[in-house]
Design a protein around this motif. Structure first.
Motif, PDB file in Angstrom:
ATOM      1  N   UNK A 163     -59.210  14.370  -0.073  1.00  0.00           N
ATOM      2  CA  UNK A 163     -57.924  14.220   0.629  1.00  0.00           C
ATOM      3  C   UNK A 163     -58.022  14.290   2.069  1.00  0.00           C
ATOM      4  N   UNK A 164     -58.491  15.421   2.300  1.00  0.00           N
ATOM      5  CA  UNK A 164     -58.885  15.809   3.611  1.00  0.00           C
ATOM      6  C   UNK A 164     -59.727  14.689   4.631  1.00  0.00           C
ATOM      7  N   UNK A 165     -60.833  14.335   3.860  1.00  0.00           N
ATOM      8  CA  UNK A 165     -61.492  13.248   4.341  1.00  0.00           C
ATOM      9  C   UNK A 165     -60.819  11.929   4.757  1.00  0.00           C
ATOM     10  N   UNK A 166     -59.985  11.571   3.781  1.00  0.00           N
ATOM     11  CA  UNK A 166     -59.155  10.417   3.814  1.00  0.00           C
ATOM     12  C   UNK A 166     -57.945  10.704   4.657  1.00  0.00           C
ATOM     13  N   UNK A 167     -57.676  11.829   4.825  1.00  0.00           N
ATOM     14  CA  UNK A 167     -56.356  12.022   5.714  1.00  0.00           C
ATOM     15  C   UNK A 167     -57.114  11.845   7.351  1.00  0.00           C
ATOM     16  N   UNK A 168     -58.436  12.433   7.479  1.00  0.00           N
ATOM     17  CA  UNK A 168     -58.914  12.314   8.725  1.00  0.00           C
ATOM     18  C   UNK A 168     -59.326  10.664   9.015  1.00  0.00           C
ATOM     19  N   UNK A 172     -57.616   8.229  12.097  1.00  0.00           N
ATOM     20  CA  UNK A 172     -58.471   7.697  12.949  1.00  0.00           C
ATOM     21  C   UNK A 172     -58.054   6.203  13.187  1.00  0.00           C
ATOM     22  N   UNK A 173     -57.738   5.557  12.049  1.00  0.00           N
ATOM     23  CA  UNK A 173     -57.395   4.143  11.897  1.00  0.00           C
ATOM     24  C   UNK A 173     -56.110   4.001  12.536  1.00  0.00           C
TER      25      UNK A 173
END
Length: 283
Positions: A163-168, A172-173
């Motif tokens: 979830x943290x990676x997806x949030x980052x 960015x997007x």
């Protein structure tokens, strides 16, 4: 197709208005897209990350309270264990609704099942612990409760890491989308300003300049100067007609002036002839 002055002015206004409308539409659509992305970022991805961190903490609390029951036979630990398990269940169910990918849902469902199994195991332990010796209680806890409780935290941490990676990545997007919106609006604004300047230059060339030449010629004629040159206007609108009519009027006035200037000479010549005839008659 001939365009009169009013149509030219209206056309320029409509072109500029159309550009402004296009910029407004693009801005609204782009901002709506950014808003949707931001809402997904805050309301879903960030919520999933926060929820999974809470589950990790609640899993640790369940293990601690289970030890408190085992070692201290503390009734408060029983209450706290049930509360931690129930809170974890509620949060997990809420998080399941937020997830979109089936793979993530399947991983989360494993945690939900294990949290439910942990509840069933410690409830069975609480019901039968009075009939168990301390050694039996410890053996039951190590065999049936501890292995389940110790797996919930790592599984929740794994999903929290995703979830943290997806949030980052989503952040960015989202930032890229914001930059894209700003760039698009700036580019279209520059294009609109450039076209407005071009249209203004064109309007000045086809309307303002001919009017200035006609005005200057009219002022010279009003001051009595009939030596003005013909006005050359290429317009096919009212200004062209006006310039052509002014040129014809100037030519007509010049001819009238010339004719009027000849009349006194003709009168004088006629008078001299009459006087000569009178003198001859008197002799």
């Amino acid at each position: 197709m001939k365009l009169n002055v009013s149509k030219k002015i209206l056309g320029g206004f409509l072109i500029i208005s159309a550009l402004l409308v296009i910029i407004a539409v693009i801005s609204v659509l782009s901002l709506k897209k950014v808003d949707e992305s931001y809402s997904d970022l805050i309301e879903r991805r960030a919520a999933i990350l926060a929820n999974m961190k809470d589950v990790v903490n609640l899993a640790s609390l369940q293990n601690n309270h289970a030890r408190g029951i085992l070692l201290l036979n503390n009734d408060d630990s029983v209450v706290n264990l049930k509360a931690a398990n129930n809170n974890a269940h509620v949060i997990l169910e809420e998080t399941l609704k937020l997830m979109k990918l089936q793979a993530n849902k399947d991983e989360l469902q494993v945690i939900i099942d294990r949290n439910q199994l942990l509840k069933e195991r410690y409830e069975a332990f609480l019901e039968s612990r009075e009939s168990m010796t301390p050694e039996e209680q410890l053996a039951y806890w190590k065999k049936n409760i501890e292995p389940i409780g110790l797996t919930i935290g790592p599984l929740a941490e794994k999903i929290a890491s995703y979830a943290k990676t997806a949030l980052e990545e989503a952040t960015a997007v989202n930032n890229q989308q914001i930059d894209s919106v700003v760039t698009t609006v700036v580019v279209f604004s520059i294009v609109a300003v450039a076209l407005a300047v071009i249209i203004e230059f064109g309007m000045n060339r086809v309307i303002s300049q001919p009017l200035v030449r006609i005005t200057e010629a009219t002022q010279k004629m009003a001051s009595g100067d009939l030596t003005i040159e013909a006005i050359h206007v290429k317009n096919k609108d009212e200004l062209g007609v006006l310039a052509h009519s002014f040129n014809e009027m100037t030519t007509t006035i010049r001819q009238l002036v010339q004719e009027v200037s000849k009349s006194p000479e003709q009168v004088a010549a006629s008078s001299e002839q009459l006087m000569a005839s009178a003198d001859q008659t008197s002799q």
